[in-house]
Design a protein around this motif. Structure first.
Motif, short mmCIF file in Angstrom:
data_model
loop_
_atom_site.label_atom_id
_atom_site.label_comp_id
_atom_site.label_asym_id
_atom_site.label_seq_id
_atom_site.Cartn_x
_atom_site.Cartn_y
_atom_site.Cartn_z
N UNK A 210 0.83 -1.12 0.00
CA UNK A 210 0.22 0.09 0.08
C UNK A 210 0.84 1.26 0.13
N UNK A 211 0.37 2.49 -0.28
CA UNK A 211 1.03 3.49 -0.22
C UNK A 211 0.97 4.35 1.08
N UNK A 212 1.96 3.57 1.74
CA UNK A 212 2.05 4.20 3.37
C UNK A 212 2.36 5.46 3.78
N UNK A 407 -5.38 -1.22 3.76
CA UNK A 407 -6.01 0.15 4.07
C UNK A 407 -5.10 1.25 4.61
N UNK A 408 -4.53 0.75 5.83
CA UNK A 408 -3.84 1.66 6.81
C UNK A 408 -2.32 1.54 6.41
N UNK A 409 -1.74 0.67 7.02
CA UNK A 409 -0.41 0.26 7.08
C UNK A 409 -0.08 -1.02 7.55
N UNK A 410 1.00 -1.68 6.99
CA UNK A 410 1.15 -2.98 7.12
C UNK A 410 1.78 -3.40 8.53
N UNK A 542 2.10 1.25 -4.51
CA UNK A 542 2.84 1.96 -3.64
C UNK A 542 3.54 3.11 -3.99
N UNK A 543 3.59 3.34 -5.39
CA UNK A 543 4.59 4.20 -6.02
C UNK A 543 3.99 5.28 -6.72
N UNK A 544 4.56 6.44 -7.06
CA UNK A 544 3.92 7.89 -7.54
C UNK A 544 4.11 7.45 -8.98
#
Length: 594
Positions: A210-212, A407-410, A542-544
């Motif tokens: 995910x995009x943490x 959803x939030x962070x691993x 996870x990446x821009x």
């Protein structure tokens, strides 16, 4: 009056300045204004008002520097007063042996003062000083001006000891481990077991991250501080193995409103993520040798869980409607069926309503249970999220499992199970054996995060971000790799399956992965018995956009260079054979480059 008008710290500073003036006058010492300024310096900075309360030193005041080194304790030193060896010699010998062993932490290289060590051991300071003097003379300790005594950077006996150990041969042997470990398909070892990412992640394009960096840390920390201020030490004690009641209520309300579930807070069990949810259910329901169904291809750790508990794993194929039930004898009926109906990993299929009802009827008729992994259910980009399988269950056969990792962070390591009422106590008992409970502070914070609306706001915002990255990934993939792949686009999820147009290109891309660090997984990595056409599984969440373009361009350039050098026909990798696809699953929507 002074105490009533001024903070105590400020009053004492002024009191000290008055004493300084009187002392100077009594002994004829010159007291300058600068001395008084130093006496008063920091007084105003030591007080600050926040929410009407007076606190200590504010952030503007310079805090005292902490020691850079921990102090060694020498707690293992044992002195025998009845021995013929003098106490100082015993102390010297034992400290030297501890230093030579190298067992101390390199950050704890500061030696306690002779006064502290003497008080700790119950001996005189001259005895300690005599031992220290000998260690200093032999080079085991060194004095640092205005800092104290430290362990020497290079111990004199280290090289002799190392040479002695090098001549000693040790017989290596394989440890005896339980069969449950040997049954697992996890062949990693050493550093390969460190799956976490330290520091900023590189552009690997691995699925499931995910995009943490988009997580609202400031909001989370504010809520965390509020729950700590409100509940205090209560959150530091042992917590319920079921989970904090506020969090269970918040999860039940969210699932009923937004996932179409039918549950009560008493049916919710808080666990440490999806992995623990699967292990808990498998240990509670499956005896060794009993049958468990699993999707094929499948997430590797789900397969490892069933192998770990000794289940007889039966892989089931995937078609356009989800897991294929097919024919099954009563003798081989599954005790547990693991499915991901919202978004199958890795193929991305969404289970049809007809297949969902048929699966529940099958489980009821065979006295089995379904473990529903609601994978990526919040990230559906074409239409609203579909209701979960548990909401259709009127036979109490579905155990719903969810996690906050995607959803939030691993690293939060919070997930949940929603079980039929008759299974809740059993699952709680198994979960309690593992680690008793999840961190109460994190549970209380997550409950506030959900009930105050931040959770839904974050889901909405992050879904929009992922939708943008998804569209951009499709465009860039066609630009850089469209000549090699047909990209499958499904309505949901945070990854894509890219099917090779030419199977002979697979070894080329396997070598390019090694060179670039862009690491999409081959589809065969997730297969048990399924024979599918060669493909890669790409992640994008996870990446821009700039990083996505960078990763795809780097992979494409490496493949181009390998082709120019004629390296495509040579591969040092073991690759599973890929005969023509024999199952009934085919891409539903494929983006092709003309």
């Amino acid at each position: 009056m002074a105490n009533a008008q001024y903070p105590v710290s400020q009053f004492r500073c002024g009191q000290f300045a008055c004493y300084l003036v009187l002392f100077g006058r009594a002994f004829g010492l010159p007291i300058r204004a600068s001395h008084l300024e130093k006496a008063f310096s920091g007084c105003e900075g030591r007080v600050g008002k926040m929410n009407g309360a007076i606190y200590g030193r504010t952030g503007s005041a310079a805090p005292k520097q902490r020691r850079r080194r921990l102090v060694m304790a020498f707690e293992m030193v044992r002195l025998d007063r009845a021995a013929s060896e003098p106490l100082h010699q015993q102390l010297y010998r034992q400290i030297r042996e501890e230093l030579e062993s190298g067992s101390f932490d390199s950050s704890a290289s500061r030696v306690p003062s002779s006064r502290v060590l003497a008080a700790t051991l119950g001996i005189s300071r001259p005895t300690v000083n005599q031992a220290f003097s000998k260690l200093l003379a032999e080079g085991y300790l060194q004095v640092r001006k205005r800092s104290g005594i430290f362990v020497a950077d290079h111990l004199p006996a280290t090289f002799l000891k190392a040479a002695k150990l090098a001549t000693t041969t040790r017989t290596e042997h394989s440890p005896r481990v339980a069969r449950r470990v040997m049954r697992m398909t996890d062949f990693r070892s050493g550093r390969h077991l460190d799956v976490g990412i330290g520091g900023p992640p590189s552009v690997t394009l691995i699925a499931g991250l995910p995009a943490v960096d988009e997580f609202p840390i400031a909001v989370w920390e504010r809520l965390r501080a509020q729950v700590l201020a409100k509940k205090g030490a209560h959150l530091l004690r042992y917590a319920s193995s079921r989970g904090e009641i506020e969090l269970r209520k918040a999860i039940a309300a969210y699932l009923c409103d937004f996932r179409g579930a039918n549950c009560h807070p008493d049916q919710v069990v808080v666990v440490g993520g999806m992995q623990q949810a699967m292990v808990t259910c498998a240990l509670a329901l499956i005896n060794e040798g009993e049958v468990a169904w699993i999707e094929d291809p499948v997430f590797l750790q789900a397969r490892n869980v069933l192998a770990f508990v000794g289940a007889k794993i039966v892989p089931r194929p995937i078609d356009r409607e989800g897991l294929v039930i097919g024919k099954c004898s009563r003798k081989n009926s599954p005790r547990l069926i693991l499915v991901t109906p919202s978004h199958q990993f890795p193929l991305g299929v969404t289970m049809s309503l007809k297949r969902r009802k048929a699966l529940i009827e099958f489980a009821e008729s065979r006295d089995g249970y379904i473990l529903e992994d609601d994978y990526d259910s919040e990230f559906r980009f074409d239409g609203p999220p579909l209701p979960c399988l548990q909401g259709l269950d009127n036979a109490s056969r579905v155990i719903y499992a969810g996690t906050m990792s995607k959803i939030l962070y691993p690293s939060l390591r919070l997930g949940f199970l929603v079980a039929p009422p008759q299974l809740v106590d059993t699952l709680v008992k198994v979960r309690a054996v593992m680690d008793q409970h999840s961190p109460a502070i994190d549970q209380a914070t997550l409950a506030r995060f959900i009930t105050e609306g931040f959770f839904l706001s974050h889901v909405k915002r992050i879904r929009e971000l992922y939708a943008q990255r998804r569209v951009f990934f499709i465009e860039q993939f066609q630009k850089w790799l469209g000549d090699y792949f047909d990209l499958e686009v499904t309505p949901a999820g945070l990854h894509f399956v890219a099917w090779f147009r030419r199977a002979e290109d697979l070894p080329l891309f396997m070598r390019a992965r090694e060179q670039t660090g862009v690491w999409p997984r081959p589809l065969s990595f997730f297969c048990i018995k399924a024979q599918l056409d060669p493909a890669f599984v790409f992640g994008f969440s996870a990446w821009s956009q700039a990083q996505i373009e960078q990763g795809l361009a780097k992979l494409a350039l490496a493949v181009k260079q390998l082709k120019q050098r004629g390296a495509g026909n040579v591969s040092s990798f073991q690759i599973h054979p890929f005969p023509p696809a024999t199952n009934s699953y085919w891409p539903s929507t494929v983006v092709r480059r003309n």
